[in-house]
Write an enzyme that holds these catalytic residues in place. Structure first.
Site, PDB file in Angstrom:
ATOM      1  N   ASP A  68     -15.697  33.329   5.116  1.00 18.36           N
ATOM      2  CA  ASP A  68     -15.907  32.846   3.747  1.00 18.36           C
ATOM      3  C   ASP A  68     -17.059  33.574   3.064  1.00 18.36           C
ATOM      4  O   ASP A  68     -17.796  34.331   3.696  1.00 18.36           O
ATOM      5  CB  ASP A  68     -16.144  31.325   3.739  1.00 18.36           C
ATOM      6  CG  ASP A  68     -17.182  30.884   4.776  1.00 18.36           C
ATOM      7  OD1 ASP A  68     -17.863  31.732   5.358  1.00 18.36           O
ATOM      8  OD2 ASP A  68     -17.307  29.665   4.994  1.00 18.36           O
ATOM      9  N   ASN A 137     -19.339  17.390   7.072  1.00 19.43           N
ATOM     10  CA  ASN A 137     -18.187  16.640   6.538  1.00 19.43           C
ATOM     11  C   ASN A 137     -16.878  17.075   7.186  1.00 19.43           C
ATOM     12  O   ASN A 137     -15.804  16.687   6.747  1.00 19.43           O
ATOM     13  CB  ASN A 137     -18.114  16.779   5.012  1.00 19.43           C
ATOM     14  CG  ASN A 137     -17.876  18.218   4.559  1.00 19.43           C
ATOM     15  OD1 ASN A 137     -17.664  19.104   5.386  1.00 19.43           O
ATOM     16  ND2 ASN A 137     -17.906  18.444   3.264  1.00 19.43           N
ATOM     17  N   HIS A 139     -15.874  20.278   7.502  1.00 21.12           N
ATOM     18  CA  HIS A 139     -15.276  21.521   6.993  1.00 21.12           C
ATOM     19  C   HIS A 139     -15.370  22.637   8.025  1.00 21.12           C
ATOM     20  O   HIS A 139     -16.259  22.675   8.855  1.00 21.12           O
ATOM     21  CB  HIS A 139     -15.847  21.929   5.626  1.00 21.12           C
ATOM     22  CG  HIS A 139     -17.232  22.488   5.597  1.00 21.12           C
ATOM     23  ND1 HIS A 139     -18.096  22.260   4.549  1.00 21.12           N
ATOM     24  CD2 HIS A 139     -17.910  23.294   6.451  1.00 21.12           C
ATOM     25  CE1 HIS A 139     -19.229  22.906   4.776  1.00 21.12           C
ATOM     26  NE2 HIS A 139     -19.153  23.529   5.913  1.00 21.12           N
ATOM     27  N   GLU A 144     -12.930  22.357   2.611  1.00 21.87           N
ATOM     28  CA  GLU A 144     -13.564  21.054   2.432  1.00 21.87           C
ATOM     29  C   GLU A 144     -12.541  19.921   2.597  1.00 21.87           C
ATOM     30  O   GLU A 144     -11.344  20.127   2.369  1.00 21.87           O
ATOM     31  CB  GLU A 144     -14.146  20.976   1.008  1.00 21.87           C
ATOM     32  CG  GLU A 144     -15.262  21.987   0.724  1.00 21.87           C
ATOM     33  CD  GLU A 144     -16.621  21.535   1.247  1.00 21.87           C
ATOM     34  OE1 GLU A 144     -16.703  20.983   2.354  1.00 21.87           O
ATOM     35  OE2 GLU A 144     -17.617  21.758   0.524  1.00 21.87           O
TER      36      GLU A 144
HETATM   37  C1  GLP Z   1     -21.469  26.512   6.055  1.00 22.84           C
HETATM   38  C2  GLP Z   1     -20.362  27.556   6.346  1.00 22.84           C
HETATM   39  C3  GLP Z   1     -19.571  27.202   7.562  1.00 22.84           C
HETATM   40  C4  GLP Z   1     -20.513  26.675   8.631  1.00 22.84           C
HETATM   41  C5  GLP Z   1     -21.073  25.347   8.200  1.00 22.84           C
HETATM   42  C6  GLP Z   1     -22.122  24.773   9.138  1.00 22.84           C
HETATM   43  O1  GLP Z   1     -21.490  26.050   4.785  1.00 22.84           O
HETATM   44  N1  GLP Z   1     -19.484  27.852   5.270  1.00 22.84           N
HETATM   45  O2  GLP Z   1     -18.830  28.328   8.005  1.00 22.84           O
HETATM   46  O3  GLP Z   1     -19.847  26.515   9.839  1.00 22.84           O
HETATM   47  O4  GLP Z   1     -21.493  25.355   6.872  1.00 22.84           O
HETATM   48  O5  GLP Z   1     -23.332  25.446   9.015  1.00 22.84           O
HETATM   49  P1  GLP Z   1     -24.507  25.328  10.049  1.00 22.84           P
HETATM   50  O6  GLP Z   1     -24.124  26.168  11.222  1.00 22.84           O
HETATM   51  O7  GLP Z   1     -25.689  25.897   9.327  1.00 22.84           O
HETATM   52  O8  GLP Z   1     -24.661  23.895  10.396  1.00 22.84           O
END
Ligand code: GLP
Length: 243
Positions: A68, A137, A139, A144
């Protein structure tokens, strides 16, 4: 099939994650990697760089597709996922930058850029290993929770809780982009193997929901239960609510 590996500390977490990626590259140097951003992969990438420096892994023939990207951040913006990947991994290993793909968040027509990303992914064939973190959440990538999910790469409006969670990387919440481009659920599930990693108590509830709860588009990660080959690496805290 979900295979859960519980590790006991941060070092093991990074070693096990990096070991899975490096192990794939050792047996299949031309592997197609699906890569992730966020705080979870940072130590894993750092460990991969160490393995590369020791001569234990090479990315020279590998290709990567990132999950992404934020829409509206220039590729050299400190918080763009392209810059994250360059700084946390690509610039320190022997991967050919021309073989690294991140959705183009600067495209004048993001919908068209998303379709183009899908075309590229389809042409590449199946991703050998898709690395994933998980949002609070549920995702994955930026898919989402919603009544309906998208199959392929698409533009998504970020949820307020996601923007707030990611605001820690920006000066203020106002700077967090409102939209992103993300691979869709079918693209993720098409991968031959999935590596989901999570650490910290704040992920325990959502992990339990995703891995042992009902399949629901309201928790996109729950669809991973339908995949035949998922490896989940968690620390004790994140795995605390898993049976
Ligand atoms: C982000 C990314 C995801 C990631 C998630 C968790 O917004 N788009 O790919 O897995 O949130 O992030 P973190 O590893 O900082 O908890």
């Amino acid at each position: 099939m979900l295979n859960i590996i519980k590790v006991s500390n941060e070092e093991q977490f990074n070693e096990v994650g990096a070991g899975i990626i490096a192990g794939l590259l050792q047996t299949n140097p031309r592997a197609i990697l699906g890569l992730a951003t966020g705080s979870t992969p940072v130590g894993v990438y750092a460990h991969l760089i160490e393995l590369y420096k020791k001569g234990l892994v090479s990315f020279a023939q590998a290709t990567s597709y990132n999950l992404d990207e934020y829409i509206g951040l220039a590729s050299d913006h400190p918080e763009s996922y392209r810059r994250f990947m360059n700084e946390k991994l690509f610039n320190h290993v022997d991967i050919d930058l021309r073989n690294t793909y991140v959705p183009d968040g600067t495209a004048s027509n993001p919908e068209q850029a998303a379709q183009e990303y899908t075309r590229m992914l389809d042409a590449a064939g199946r991703i050998d290993l898709q690395f994933l973190g998980i949002g609070h959440n549920g995702h994955i990538g930026f898919n989402e929770p919603a009544d309906e999910l998208h199959a392929t790469t698409h533009v998504v409006a970020l949820k307020e809780d996601t923007r707030q969670a990611n605001a820690r990387f920006f000066n203020s919440i106002d700077e967090v982009p409102t939209h992103a481009m993300t691979m869709g659920i079918a693209s993720i599930l098409k991968s031959k193997q999935i590596l989901l990693m999570a650490k910290g108590e704040s992920k325990a509830e959502v992990l339990a929901r995703a891995l042992t709860g009902p399949l629901t588009t309201q928790c996109p990660a729950s669809l991973l239960q339908t995949h035949p080959n998922v490896v989940i690496v968690v620390d004790q805290a994140a795995g605390g609510m898993l049976k």
